[in-house]
Scaffold this motif. Structure first.
Motif, PDB file in Angstrom:
ATOM      1  N   TYR A 178      14.082   1.774  -5.255  1.00  0.00           N
ATOM      2  CA  TYR A 178      13.072   1.063  -4.479  1.00  0.00           C
ATOM      3  C   TYR A 178      13.230  -0.458  -4.550  1.00  0.00           C
ATOM      4  O   TYR A 178      12.805  -1.167  -3.628  1.00  0.00           O
ATOM      5  N   ARG A 179      13.862  -0.971  -5.575  1.00  0.00           N
ATOM      6  CA  ARG A 179      14.206  -2.401  -5.562  1.00  0.00           C
ATOM      7  C   ARG A 179      15.264  -2.678  -4.501  1.00  0.00           C
ATOM      8  O   ARG A 179      15.202  -3.692  -3.801  1.00  0.00           O
ATOM      9  N   ARG A 203      13.477  -2.537  -1.183  1.00  0.00           N
ATOM     10  CA  ARG A 203      12.658  -3.732  -0.970  1.00  0.00           C
ATOM     11  C   ARG A 203      13.515  -4.901  -0.475  1.00  0.00           C
ATOM     12  O   ARG A 203      13.148  -5.582   0.482  1.00  0.00           O
ATOM     13  N   MET A 230      12.155  -4.448   3.240  1.00  0.00           N
ATOM     14  CA  MET A 230      10.703  -4.572   3.104  1.00  0.00           C
ATOM     15  C   MET A 230      10.211  -5.983   2.830  1.00  0.00           C
ATOM     16  O   MET A 230       9.006  -6.225   2.830  1.00  0.00           O
ATOM     17  N   ARG A 231      11.096  -6.939   2.620  1.00  0.00           N
ATOM     18  CA  ARG A 231      10.676  -8.249   2.112  1.00  0.00           C
ATOM     19  C   ARG A 231       9.727  -8.994   3.041  1.00  0.00           C
ATOM     20  O   ARG A 231       8.795  -9.648   2.584  1.00  0.00           O
ATOM     21  N   VAL A 289       3.218  -5.827   2.867  1.00  0.00           N
ATOM     22  CA  VAL A 289       3.747  -5.840   1.504  1.00  0.00           C
ATOM     23  C   VAL A 289       2.829  -6.682   0.618  1.00  0.00           C
ATOM     24  O   VAL A 289       2.444  -7.800   0.980  1.00  0.00           O
ATOM     25  N   THR A 333       5.134   0.335  -5.799  1.00  0.00           N
ATOM     26  CA  THR A 333       5.930  -0.636  -5.047  1.00  0.00           C
ATOM     27  C   THR A 333       4.956  -1.583  -4.351  1.00  0.00           C
ATOM     28  O   THR A 333       3.748  -1.302  -4.291  1.00  0.00           O
TER      29      THR A 333
END
Length: 216
Positions: free
Chosen positions: A33-34, A37, A41-42, A47, A105
């Motif tokens: 998940y990092r 991201r 997802m950033r 978020v 997350t």
């Protein structure tokens, strides 16, 4: 009127049998998940920048080889509940049993099941839903798989998506652990006392989770 699990109009192909993961999958889930991201997802508006990726509370559950476990299935194909002795042995550091925990997350907090060699896991196409029985009652999980990912197969139960109500990682961690304690029928006192902000959200998180289960 037909009752049962909802099925998507598009049925994904059934995946190959998942390989059991012998070590705690927390580090693999965090790495996965990092990566997600950073890749996609950033910059999304939902978020929560106060949160980071963290896998918490993972333990083995319902060992396959326990001779005291029952073998029946419920009306929705869910795994039948095990004896108290079975649950206690398989939720510790035993060699068998599937992995159950929570993942935090910045865009969700979910319960997760990862194959570990127990009877809780069943191979299902991505998007298929199934009900699994825990001490709190049956819960609906959604299957997902990606053969190239750090964790190729898992099932998840959404808790908070997006997790906008949490203003710190400590609060999110407390909410996730409250849900896990409710899932396994454990009192909150079994967990270390959270920070002040987390303590304020602990009971509401458990209450929302219990309400969600009660509606099933």
């Amino acid at each position: 009127m037909t009752t049962g699990i909802r099925k998507a109009a598009f049925q994904a192909p059934r995946p190959a049998p998942a390989e059991p993961i012998s070590d705690n999958p927390a580090a693999r889930l965090e790495a996965m998940y990092r990566r997600i991201r950073l890749a996609s997802m950033r910059d999304l508006p939902f978020v929560n920048l106060a949160l980071s990726v963290e896998a918490v509370g993972f333990r083995r559950w319902q060992a396959a080889s326990d001779p005291t476990s029952s073998s029946g299935a419920g009306p929705y194909g869910e795994a039948a509940p095990r004896s108290a002795a079975s649950r206690e042995r398989s939720s510790g550091d035993g060699r068998l049993g599937d992995w159950v925990g929570a993942v935090i997350t910045p865009w969700f907090i979910n319960l997760f099941i990862v194959p570990g060699g127990g009877e809780l896991w069943s191979d299902r196409p991505s998007g298929e839903r199934c009900r699994l029985v825990f001490p709190i009652g049956p819960l609906e999980f959604i299957a997902d798989d990606d053969a190239s990912a750090e964790v190729p197969a898992y099932q998840y139960c959404p808790l908070f998506a997006p997790p906008g109500q949490f203003t710190s990682q400590a609060a999110a961690r407390a909410g996730a652990m409250a849900a896990l304690n409710a899932l396994f029928g454990m009192p909150d006192e079994d967990c270390p006392r959270p920070a002040a902000e987390a303590d304020e959200l602990l009971l509401p998180a458990r209450r929302r989770f219990l309400r969600r289960v009660a509606r099933r």
